[in-house]
Structure formats: C-alpha cells, structure tokens
Write a protein that holds these residues in place. Structure first.
Motif, PDB file in Angstrom:
ATOM      1  N   VAL A  62     -20.773 -14.261  -0.258  1.00  0.00           N
ATOM      2  CA  VAL A  62     -20.636 -12.921  -0.240  1.00  0.00           C
ATOM      3  C   VAL A  62     -20.874 -12.383  -1.929  1.00  0.00           C
ATOM      4  O   VAL A  62     -21.130 -10.748  -1.233  1.00  0.00           O
TER       5      VAL A  62
ATOM      6  N   GLY B 217     -18.503  -8.502   9.877  1.00  0.00           N
ATOM      7  CA  GLY B 217     -18.648  -7.836   8.740  1.00  0.00           C
ATOM      8  C   GLY B 217     -19.513  -9.085   8.041  1.00  0.00           C
ATOM      9  O   GLY B 217     -18.899  -9.128   6.711  1.00  0.00           O
TER      10      GLY B 217
ATOM     11  N   GLU C 253     -20.464  -8.982   4.152  1.00  0.00           N
ATOM     12  CA  GLU C 253     -18.494  -8.391   3.860  1.00  0.00           C
ATOM     13  C   GLU C 253     -18.081 -10.267   3.540  1.00  0.00           C
ATOM     14  O   GLU C 253     -18.065 -11.328   4.449  1.00  0.00           O
ATOM     15  N   ARG C 254     -16.440  -9.978   3.063  1.00  0.00           N
ATOM     16  CA  ARG C 254     -15.924 -10.877   3.538  1.00  0.00           C
ATOM     17  C   ARG C 254     -14.640 -10.984   4.265  1.00  0.00           C
ATOM     18  O   ARG C 254     -14.156  -8.787   3.824  1.00  0.00           O
TER      19      ARG C 254
ATOM     20  N   THR D  96     -12.745  -7.105   7.162  1.00  0.00           N
ATOM     21  CA  THR D  96     -13.258  -6.920   6.228  1.00  0.00           C
ATOM     22  C   THR D  96     -13.946  -5.463   5.373  1.00  0.00           C
ATOM     23  O   THR D  96     -14.231  -4.894   5.876  1.00  0.00           O
ATOM     24  N   PHE D  97     -14.639  -6.861   4.245  1.00  0.00           N
ATOM     25  CA  PHE D  97     -14.485  -5.200   3.278  1.00  0.00           C
ATOM     26  C   PHE D  97     -15.536  -5.603   2.209  1.00  0.00           C
ATOM     27  O   PHE D  97     -15.808  -6.802   1.946  1.00  0.00           O
ATOM     28  N   ARG D  98     -17.516  -4.152   1.974  1.00  0.00           N
ATOM     29  CA  ARG D  98     -18.008  -4.311   1.170  1.00  0.00           C
ATOM     30  C   ARG D  98     -17.447  -3.429   1.039  1.00  0.00           C
ATOM     31  O   ARG D  98     -17.732  -3.251  -1.016  1.00  0.00           O
ATOM     32  N   GLN D  99     -17.771  -2.517   1.594  1.00  0.00           N
ATOM     33  CA  GLN D  99     -18.540  -0.939   0.988  1.00  0.00           C
ATOM     34  C   GLN D  99     -17.410  -0.411   2.008  1.00  0.00           C
ATOM     35  O   GLN D  99     -16.904   0.679   1.325  1.00  0.00           O
TER      36      GLN D  99
ATOM     37  N   ASP E 148     -14.187  -0.399   5.321  1.00  0.00           N
ATOM     38  CA  ASP E 148     -13.574  -1.224   6.143  1.00  0.00           C
ATOM     39  C   ASP E 148     -13.648  -1.479   7.473  1.00  0.00           C
ATOM     40  O   ASP E 148     -13.018  -0.954   7.738  1.00  0.00           O
TER      41      ASP E 148
ATOM     42  N   TYR F 202      -9.696  -0.876   1.928  1.00  0.00           N
ATOM     43  CA  TYR F 202      -9.667  -1.587   3.082  1.00  0.00           C
ATOM     44  C   TYR F 202      -7.918  -1.843   3.188  1.00  0.00           C
ATOM     45  O   TYR F 202      -7.230  -1.992   2.093  1.00  0.00           O
TER      46      TYR F 202
ATOM     47  N   GLY G 128     -17.564   1.159  -1.909  1.00  0.00           N
ATOM     48  CA  GLY G 128     -16.727   0.449  -2.118  1.00  0.00           C
ATOM     49  C   GLY G 128     -16.261   0.292  -3.526  1.00  0.00           C
ATOM     50  O   GLY G 128     -15.417  -0.818  -3.785  1.00  0.00           O
TER      51      GLY G 128
END
Length: 640
Positions: free
Chosen positions: A411, A445, A448-449, A464-467, A469, A493, A516
C-alpha cells in the motif's frame, strides 16, 4: 465551516453515471473462481496436544524457528510477568451511595455494536435507569432523572497510572464487568531499560444494586484483545506473549545471537506458554494456570503467543476461573454474533531474519468458536485468507457463511516502486474443522487499501482510498459468485459506514483534495437503493476537523426515531439531523476544559447517549445533559 452542495436525484444520477463511465479505464473488478488463491488459502484446523510433554516439545521447536538475533518480531522482545499477586484485600472499596433507581426504564440508546444481540465493552453504559461510566480510574453511577452521582468506586487498586488508562465495561442488570490492563511489564538486569507491553488483564465484577461494591476480581497474564456479551455470558479474549528473557547482548554475529536466544527457548518450561491466572471472591483467593488439555494449535504456528478465551456468567456473584480455552496463535480482531465468536489475526512471517514481510506473509488466520450455549465456547473451524483486516467490520457471518474483506500487496510504495495493493471480499464456508473458500470478488481499489466495510444481509459496501474514494456496492447473495454491482468515486473517504432507513447509508471520514490530501472531517449521505448506481445526496464538512468515530464506532450515535446523529469532532460533539436527502447541523456540545480546582484538563467529549428526550455526553471532566433538538445545555455533573 462549509457544507457540500446537495445533489438532486437527477443530478446525482448523472454524476454517478459520469464517474462510473470515467472509471472504465481503470483495471476491472473481477470475480475469481474457487482456488485462484491456491496455496495461500489452504484449509487450517486446530490440533490438540497429546500431553504437556508433547506440547512443550512442539512449542519449543516452533518458537526456536521463529526467533531471530533480536528476539521475536525483528526487535528485542522480552517478557516478564512477575507482577505481585493481588490479594483479596487489594480490591477497591465502594463509596456510600443512594439506592439504585428502580421502575420501568425509559427509551434509551445502547452501545453502537456491530451485531444485534451481542454487546461490546465501552467507556459508558446505560439501561435507561442509570448511567455507568469508567473515567479517570473511577466507576460512577449517575441517576439521569435527578442528574446526580449516586455511587462511586475507585478501580485503580493503588496504581495512579490507571487514572489515565481506558477501562471499559459490560453491563447486565445489577452487574458490571470492568476490563482494564493492570501493570506494565518490566524486565530485569541489563534489559530493565526495555519496557514491554501491558502484560496483565484485570477484570472487576461490580455489584450495582446499592452502593457500588466489588464482588470479585480476575487477573491473567496477557493483554485484553476484546470481549463480547451474549445472554448472561461474557467472553473475554486475552493475548499472552511468550514469557522469556533473552540476553540483551549485541556482541557476536546475528547467527550467534540467534543461537543464544534458542538456548533460552530450549531451557523454557511449559509455563512460559501457559498464562497464569488468579481470581478472588470476597476473602477467597485462587490461582491456576491454563492446562495443556485446554490448549490447541493450528497446523502452522510460531509458538510466540497464546490466545485465551475466558467465559464468565454475569448473573452470578463470582467470576470463578473463567473456564479457559487456549490457542497457540495471535489475534488482534474479535468478531462476535449471537452464536459464534471469531478470532482473527495476521500470521507472523516464517523467516525471523526477514525485515519486511513478503506477499506470502500477508495472511490472516481466523478461528471460529460456537458460543450458542452458555459457558466455555466450543471450537468449530479455522481458516486463512490472504491479506489483512481493517477491523471487525471486515467480517460478517450470514446464512451459514463468513464474509471477509482484506487488502493485499504494497500500500505504501512510492511512485517509483509502484503500489501493488488491491482488496477483495471472500466468502468462506465450513467444511469439517476448516473454513474453506466458497467464492470471492477481487480487484477492488488497486493501489489503495480498505478504509471501511459494512455488510447488510446479502449486500456489502466497501470503501477504498488513496486519492479518491471508490464506494463499491457488492451483491453476496450467491456465496459462490459474489459480484460488484456499483461504484461511486468521490474525493475523500469514509472510515465508518452506518445504515439508515429507506436505502440510505451514512459515511464518517475525511474530505480530501484530488491528490488525496485530507481536508477535514466529513459526513456523507449516500442513496444506495439502486445497487448499480450509488450516489451521494448530501455532505457535511468541517475543514481541518477530525472525529474519533472514524476509528471507533462506539463514539458514533444515531437515533432512527429523530434522525439525530451525535458525532465527536475535535474536542466536542457535533449534533446533526439527517432526514430524507439532507444533513443539517443542530449545534455543538462542549465540556469545561478545567476541573473544579481550575486545573486545565483538555479532556475531549468521547461518548454520547440518549435517555428519554435528553442527550447525555461524557468526558473525563463530567457529564452534560443537553436538549438534542437545540444543543442547549440543561445540566452539568462534574466528576473532577
């Protein structure tokens, strides 16, 4: 403070369709056939030891294979559970108190639990007739009608440090079970500079029928993982590390240091793995140790920790020995239903010299116990899934199957290395003593996680999210062929998802920009009536704000009769009204930042509950009664 714009139904549909269309260039979400995970989802069961001698041999062998030059887990890890015995006279004494309230209980809220019929321990409980809190090391009973403290009980047992340690409780009629971690382990000799984790779990059974008084105590080596109350039986899960003292010696090579640590393991007796306990009832004091006949192990083990499940009948006047059951395994997550208890934890790496786990080490072990009957739980099955869990909400038992949401891969990798993470929801079924795969849907995702999961019968929602949602909606009706039915991409998110009536879903988390970077607490109202087109109806956003409910669902309060949402934000509680397609702010509840002597406390408001038509909020400085329709204070009870 700003609020997000409200989308009309038509506008929301167009936005959702546009986002879905824009996401088509991303790698597709896939439903994988059974067995795709291959060796990483081998069935796992529990095996009993034939004798203590056999148990000691196997445990020494497993621990020796797991130890490295610096102990277990890549660093010096030394345990010593030599805390002084707690005699019957050491229990706290109850203060004089008014009689407990009687009569029918008014309408009241309960702890925001994961499953219906299963209570979880928290900092405050109410049965509608009284409020019971554990703050500052003191159990207090509050009469919500007369708005006064009717009883107090010091639970610190002479340890002032416990005034700054959370103590959670379970409540059953006139009995409260308080869970706390009692003493911090310290090593001896040269290694005394190395301080270990909390190593003693202490339970206190309190009678609330009059002045609060201690009926009995229980103390066991290890830290509390979690507890659940079904019927009158409380089950407490304790994780006990292997109690060994490795030489704190940096001389020699890694191989030589590892050899010295293995010599320590080779000399260890069975007591290093079997937690010792002590329980009191009045003047009685009993000690014991979990027996080898109560201990099981998975097919693969590291031998570095023991999980113990203790069972206590809160309808009685004593705790007894807890009827312990042990598993040589590790767990950080407890999930319970009315009939089952699941213990889940990441399986440690096999190679102790490896500084960073590989993808093969990203495996979660799950052990299921039958808790339908009172008393000691019965082992049912075990299994593994690739990846790791965000929390207990990643697990759900439904229609004879267990659904598990996990994230696998890297991640945190930078742009150069690339992020290989992705998430999946797997459905497991019981086959003999194993939990085996029935179906899965993966590819959620990528890069992402998982930040939150919510199962509602045959439907699941995964964030899930990184930048951005992605809110995924999943159909799990067919356990052999779970599938994604919809996806909504928005900024930010949701760290916690809560179901609302009429096909609505509320998300609590953080707003974020397109890169993000988080921008402050947000509450999102989603329409999920059409599983193929989830969209956001409204948003409440407080720039630079944060909420403890994102990580601790017990801090979240929702009342379906009025649409009231009470949410801890920064140091206070924000009151929102959710109705139809909108979120409206009512106001904020705050507590004094100083105690009665004028000393600054800085204690945030941590919990809220409703009794009748009054909202009660709880902090370490006191309890406030509030009109939930206006956020106007109608009473204050100082506790410091």
């Amino acid at each position: 403070m700003t609020r997000g714009t409200k989308a009309t139904a038509a506008g929301g549909t167009l936005i959702a369709l546009a986002l879905l269309a824009g996401s088509m260039s991303a790698p597709p979400v896939v439903t994988l056939p059974i067995g795709t995970d291959g060796l990483r989802m081998m069935p796992v069961g529990l095996v009993s030891f034939d004798s203590c001698a056999d148990a000691l041999t196997e445990l020494r062998t497993a621990a020796a294979a797991s130890v490295g030059p610096y102990g277990f887990g890549g660093g010096w890890r030394t345990f010593s559970d030599r805390g002084g015995a707690m005699g019957a006279g050491d229990v706290a004494k109850g203060a004089e108190a008014l009689p407990a309230p009687t009569g029918a209980a008014p309408e009241h809220s309960t702890t925001n639990n994961h499953e219906v019929g299963v209570d979880e321990p928290d900092l405050v409980k109410t049965d509608g007739r009284r409020i019971v809190t554990t703050t500052g090391g003191v159990l207090r009973v509050v009469d919500p009608v007369n708005r006064q403290i009717t009883g107090e009980l010091d639970l610190t047992d002479g340890h002032e440090r416990l005034r700054w340690t959370d103590q959670r409780l379970l409540l059953l009629r006139d009995r409260a079970l308080v869970l706390t971690e009692a003493t911090r382990a310290t090593t001896t000799g040269v290694a005394s500079r190395i301080r270990g984790p909390f190593d003693d779990t202490r339970l206190v059974l309190v009678d609330l029928s009059g002045a609060p008084r201690v009926l009995g105590t229980y103390r066991v080596q290890g830290r509390t993982v979690d507890a659940r109350l079904t019927g009158t039986t409380a089950r407490v899960v304790v994780n006990s590390g292997l109690r060994l003292e490795f030489p704190y010696d940096r001389t020699g090579s890694d191989r030589e240091r590892t050899a010295r640590n293995r010599e320590v393991i080779a000399r260890a007796g069975i007591e290093a793995w079997l937690p010792e306990y002590e329980w009191t009832a009045g003047a009685e004091r009993h000690t014991g140790r979990i027996g080898c006949d109560r201990l099981s192990r998975p097919e693969r083990m590291t031998g570095t920790s023991t999980l113990t499940v203790l069972s206590f009948d809160l309808a009685t006047d004593r705790l007894g020995d807890g009827d312990p059951v042990g598993v040589v395994a590790d767990a950080s997550t407890v999930y319970g239903t009315a009939t089952s208890l699941y213990l889940a934890g990441r399986r440690p790496a096999v190679d102790p010299a490896r500084s960073r786990p590989s993808a093969d080490d990203e495996v979660t072990e799950i052990h299921q116990f039958d808790t339908a009957a009172p008393g000691r739980p019965r082992f049912v099955a075990s299994g593994t899934v690739p990846g790791w869990l965000i929390n207990q909400y990643a697990l759900s038992e439904w229609d004879g199957h267990l659904r598990v949401a996990t994230t696998t891969g890297d991640v945190w990798g930078g742009r150069a290395e690339g992020r290989t993470s992705e998430s999946a929801v797997r459905v497991l079924r019981r086959e003999g003593g194993s939990l085996v795969p029935a179906g899965m849907v993966g590819g959620l995702g990528r890069g992402e996680r998982i930040y939150s999961v919510r199962y509602l019968g045959p439907v699941a929602y995964v964030v899930t999210f990184r930048q951005t949602d992605p809110l995924y909606s999943l159909d799990l009706t067919d356990p052999g062929a779970p599938r994604v039915t919809g996806e909504l991409k928005i900024t930010g998110y949701s760290g916690y998802l809560h179901p609302l009536p009429e096909g609505r879903l509320l998300g609590v988390g953080q707003e974020a920009d397109t890169r993000g970077r988080t921008q402050g607490v947000q509450v999102s109202l989603f329409d999920v009536r059409d599983p193929g087109r989830p969209y956001r109806l409204d948003q409440w956003h407080l720039p630079r704000g944060w909420s403890g409910a994102e990580h601790d669902p017990h801090a979240f309060l929702y009342r379906p009769d009025s649409g009231l949402v009470a949410l801890p934000v920064d140091a206070g509680i924000r009151l929102l009204r959710v109705g139809g397609d909108t979120i409206r702010e009512i106001g904020e509840v705050t507590h004094p930042a100083t105690d009665r002597e004028g000393r600054r406390m800085g204690a945030p408001v941590r919990r809220s509950l409703v009794i009748g038509d009054v909202l009660w909020t709880v902090s370490d400085t006191g309890l406030r009664a509030t009109d939930p329709t206006t956020a106007r204070s109608i009473g204050w009870i100082a506790t410091t």
